[in-house]
Each structure stands twice: as structure tokens, then as C-alpha cells.
Motif scaffolding. Structure first.
Motif, PDB file in Angstrom:
ATOM      1  N   VAL A 159       0.860  -1.186   0.000  1.00 27.31           N
ATOM      2  CA  VAL A 159       0.000   0.000   0.000  1.00 27.31           C
ATOM      3  C   VAL A 159       0.895   1.234   0.000  1.00 27.31           C
ATOM      4  O   VAL A 159       1.722   1.411   0.902  1.00 27.31           O
ATOM      5  CB  VAL A 159      -0.942   0.032   1.212  1.00 27.31           C
ATOM      6  N   ILE A 160       0.744   2.075  -1.015  1.00 26.40           N
ATOM      7  CA  ILE A 160       1.492   3.315  -1.137  1.00 26.40           C
ATOM      8  C   ILE A 160       0.546   4.472  -0.843  1.00 26.40           C
ATOM      9  O   ILE A 160      -0.542   4.560  -1.439  1.00 26.40           O
ATOM     10  CB  ILE A 160       2.092   3.466  -2.548  1.00 26.40           C
ATOM     11  N   TYR A 161       0.937   5.337   0.074  1.00 24.40           N
ATOM     12  CA  TYR A 161       0.077   6.449   0.481  1.00 24.40           C
ATOM     13  C   TYR A 161       0.464   7.730  -0.239  1.00 24.40           C
ATOM     14  O   TYR A 161       1.635   7.953  -0.572  1.00 24.40           O
ATOM     15  CB  TYR A 161       0.161   6.645   1.992  1.00 24.40           C
ATOM     16  N   LYS A 162      -0.532   8.589  -0.452  1.00 26.24           N
ATOM     17  CA  LYS A 162      -0.269   9.883  -1.054  1.00 26.24           C
ATOM     18  C   LYS A 162       0.631  10.702  -0.130  1.00 26.24           C
ATOM     19  O   LYS A 162       0.537  10.582   1.088  1.00 26.24           O
ATOM     20  CB  LYS A 162      -1.582  10.633  -1.318  1.00 26.24           C
ATOM     21  N   PRO A 163       1.496  11.528  -0.703  1.00 22.65           N
ATOM     22  CA  PRO A 163       2.401  12.320   0.139  1.00 22.65           C
ATOM     23  C   PRO A 163       1.648  13.164   1.158  1.00 22.65           C
ATOM     24  O   PRO A 163       0.631  13.785   0.832  1.00 22.65           O
ATOM     25  CB  PRO A 163       3.141  13.205  -0.882  1.00 22.65           C
ATOM     26  N   ARG A 164       2.111  13.125   2.409  1.00 22.68           N
ATOM     27  CA  ARG A 164       1.541  13.917   3.509  1.00 22.68           C
ATOM     28  C   ARG A 164       0.046  13.681   3.639  1.00 22.68           C
ATOM     29  O   ARG A 164      -0.731  14.596   3.890  1.00 22.68           O
ATOM     30  CB  ARG A 164       1.841  15.407   3.301  1.00 22.68           C
ATOM     31  N   SER A 165      -0.375  12.445   3.478  1.00 21.36           N
ATOM     32  CA  SER A 165      -1.802  12.122   3.514  1.00 21.36           C
ATOM     33  C   SER A 165      -1.990  10.689   3.990  1.00 21.36           C
ATOM     34  O   SER A 165      -1.097   9.853   3.873  1.00 21.36           O
ATOM     35  CB  SER A 165      -2.415  12.275   2.116  1.00 21.36           C
ATOM     36  N   LYS A 166      -3.174  10.428   4.548  1.00 21.48           N
ATOM     37  CA  LYS A 166      -3.532   9.063   4.918  1.00 21.48           C
ATOM     38  C   LYS A 166      -4.276   8.358   3.786  1.00 21.48           C
ATOM     39  O   LYS A 166      -4.639   7.184   3.919  1.00 21.48           O
ATOM     40  CB  LYS A 166      -4.399   9.076   6.181  1.00 21.48           C
ATOM     41  N   GLU A 167      -4.494   9.075   2.686  1.00 21.83           N
ATOM     42  CA  GLU A 167      -5.200   8.498   1.551  1.00 21.83           C
ATOM     43  C   GLU A 167      -4.283   7.552   0.775  1.00 21.83           C
ATOM     44  O   GLU A 167      -3.084   7.807   0.633  1.00 21.83           O
ATOM     45  CB  GLU A 167      -5.703   9.591   0.608  1.00 21.83           C
ATOM     46  N   VAL A 168      -4.868   6.474   0.288  1.00 21.02           N
ATOM     47  CA  VAL A 168      -4.111   5.484  -0.475  1.00 21.02           C
ATOM     48  C   VAL A 168      -3.937   5.961  -1.912  1.00 21.02           C
ATOM     49  O   VAL A 168      -4.907   6.324  -2.581  1.00 21.02           O
ATOM     50  CB  VAL A 168      -4.822   4.116  -0.451  1.00 21.02           C
ATOM     51  N   ALA A 169      -2.684   5.947  -2.378  1.00 19.28           N
ATOM     52  CA  ALA A 169      -2.407   6.265  -3.782  1.00 19.28           C
ATOM     53  C   ALA A 169      -2.523   5.013  -4.640  1.00 19.28           C
ATOM     54  O   ALA A 169      -3.133   5.031  -5.711  1.00 19.28           O
ATOM     55  CB  ALA A 169      -1.024   6.882  -3.928  1.00 19.28           C
ATOM     56  N   GLU A 170      -1.942   3.913  -4.155  1.00 15.36           N
ATOM     57  CA  GLU A 170      -1.979   2.650  -4.885  1.00 15.36           C
ATOM     58  C   GLU A 170      -1.987   1.490  -3.899  1.00 15.36           C
ATOM     59  O   GLU A 170      -1.379   1.561  -2.833  1.00 15.36           O
ATOM     60  CB  GLU A 170      -0.764   2.488  -5.800  1.00 15.36           C
ATOM     61  N   ARG A 171      -2.673   0.441  -4.278  1.00 17.33           N
ATOM     62  CA  ARG A 171      -2.652  -0.820  -3.539  1.00 17.33           C
ATOM     63  C   ARG A 171      -2.230  -1.881  -4.540  1.00 17.33           C
ATOM     64  O   ARG A 171      -2.976  -2.208  -5.464  1.00 17.33           O
ATOM     65  CB  ARG A 171      -4.037  -1.116  -2.956  1.00 17.33           C
ATOM     66  N   VAL A 172      -1.018  -2.401  -4.372  1.00 15.55           N
ATOM     67  CA  VAL A 172      -0.408  -3.275  -5.378  1.00 15.55           C
ATOM     68  C   VAL A 172      -0.419  -4.718  -4.877  1.00 15.55           C
ATOM     69  O   VAL A 172       0.239  -5.045  -3.884  1.00 15.55           O
ATOM     70  CB  VAL A 172       1.043  -2.842  -5.668  1.00 15.55           C
ATOM     71  N   ALA A 173      -1.164  -5.561  -5.559  1.00 15.03           N
ATOM     72  CA  ALA A 173      -1.153  -6.984  -5.233  1.00 15.03           C
ATOM     73  C   ALA A 173       0.134  -7.606  -5.775  1.00 15.03           C
ATOM     74  O   ALA A 173       0.535  -7.322  -6.911  1.00 15.03           O
ATOM     75  CB  ALA A 173      -2.363  -7.685  -5.842  1.00 15.03           C
ATOM     76  N   PRO A 174       0.826  -8.417  -4.971  1.00 15.85           N
ATOM     77  CA  PRO A 174       2.059  -9.040  -5.465  1.00 15.85           C
ATOM     78  C   PRO A 174       1.779  -9.949  -6.658  1.00 15.85           C
ATOM     79  O   PRO A 174       0.896 -10.806  -6.598  1.00 15.85           O
ATOM     80  CB  PRO A 174       2.571  -9.827  -4.255  1.00 15.85           C
TER      81      PRO A 174
END
Length: 206
Positions: free
Chosen positions: A146-161
């Protein structure tokens, strides 16, 4: 995917949004060889630590995966490192980041293993500039990055392996985590680094 197309994708996506997620980044044969290499060395993996050098410590509340640093002793590792070296040179030519080396390790997550929210670098305090994650197998569930947006708790991307997928992102900019694995999950975590030392001294790896 040929390396020219791969590098173009990385450059474009990192420039536009700070990260790139590219499926089938490397040839399937190399991915399979790296996966087999990791599996064959499971007894050599060690519990992963947090921090670097003298500040390293084990903390199972933060992360529970196991790692094995590349030795470069087998052809698959050397082939992977050659691709990353070519990517380093390409990124330097286009972004003038002064990246001087690349370090990486295999990462192994068993069922229940995780890595809580963290940055791979802190502004002005680390030499890690770009983080890479390359997946070696495809669990059917769990272990998402899970990659979060900069300075935010919002998710930018959720990458399944997914075997063959390469993720690249700015180490200081993106907080991220690995959700609990439900099946064995193998990847290669790596970092392109700049040299922060002075008087001609080279920063030590890891």
C-alpha cells in the motif's frame, strides 16, 4: 518487456507521479530463476531489522519478514543487478540525481508477516533516493503493498504481489506498508542511493 521500453515507463511515471508500477517488467525466465534462487536459500534468510548500521534492531511489532542480501554469486542475481545498473545510469542521465549505487535483498513473507507504515528514507537523513520492489511469485491473496499519497492518509496505490511486476517510487516522498501475507510472498527490495559522505568517503551499504 525490453529494457528500453521498461526504462521509458519508469522515467515517465516517476516524473509524472513519483512512482511506477509495471507488470511483466523482466523476462519470465529471469523472474523464475530469481524465485528459485530465493527458495533454495530459505535457511539463510534472517529476521528483518529496522534502521541502518549501528541503529539496526529487530522489532516484530513493526515488521516480521525475513531477508537475504544479494551476494552476486549466481547468474540470476548478476543479471538482475545488471538491469538495475542500466536503470541507474538511465535515471541519472535524465534526472541528474547523482545515484551512485544500488543495494537489494530478497524478502520473504510467511503467512501473517507484515511491515507497518514507514518511509524508506527521511528528508536530509538518508542516502536512499528511489525504492524498488520486484515480485517473484503471485500469492492469490494477502501481502499487498500500500502506497500512500504524500503527507496524507489516503491510499495512492494498492499493489497486489504478482510475479514480474516492478514497483519504483521516491523513497523520501511515499509512506508505504505491506499488509499481512496469507501465503508465502517473495520479492526483491532495493534502493538506488546517492553518496552523502564528505571528504571522498563512500557511504557504506545497508
Amino acid at each position: 518487456m525490453n529494457t528500453e521500453l521498461l526504462f521509458d515507463r519508469v522515467l515517465d511515471d516517476v516524473h509524472q507521479q513519483g512512482y511506477a508500477i509495471i507488470e511483466q517488467a523482466l523476462c519470465p525466465d529471469l523472474t523464475a530463476q530469481l524465485y528459485a534462487t530465493a527458495q533454495a536459500q530459505l535457511s539463510a534468510f534472517s529476521p528483518a531489522a529496522i534502521g541502518r548500521q549501528d541503529e539496526q534492531q529487530l522489532n516484530s511489532e513493526v515488521r516480521k519478514d525475513k531477508t537475504l542480501w544479494f551476494s552476486g554469486s549466481c547468474a540470476a542475481e548478476r543479471d538482475y543487478l545488471a538491469v538495475m545498473e542500466a536503470l541507474r545510469l538511465t535515471v541519472n542521465r535524465h534526472f541528474y540525481l547523482g545515484l551512485f549505487d544500488y543495494e537489494c535483498h530478497f524478502a520473504y513473507y510467511q503467512a501473517g508477516d507484515f511491515y507497518k507504515k514507514h518511509y524508506d528514507a527521511f528528508k536530509g537523513r538518508s542516502n536512499r533516493v528511489l525504492t524498488t520492489v520486484f515480485y517473484l511469485n503471485t500469492p492469490t491473496q494477502g501481502g499487498e503493498l500500500v502506497i500512500y499519497k504524500p503527507r496524507s492518509k489516503e491510499v495512492a496505490e494498492r499493489v497486489a504481489p504478482k510475479a514480474g511486476t516492478l514497483v519504483v517510487f521516491e523513497s523520501e516522498r511515499f509512506m508505504h506498508e505491506v499488509l499481512p501475507a496469507q501465503q508465502p510472498r517473495f520479492s526483491i527490495a532495493g534502493w538506488f542511493r546517492k553518496n552523502n559522505s564528505i571528504a571522498g568517503v563512500i557511504d557504506p551499504p545497508r
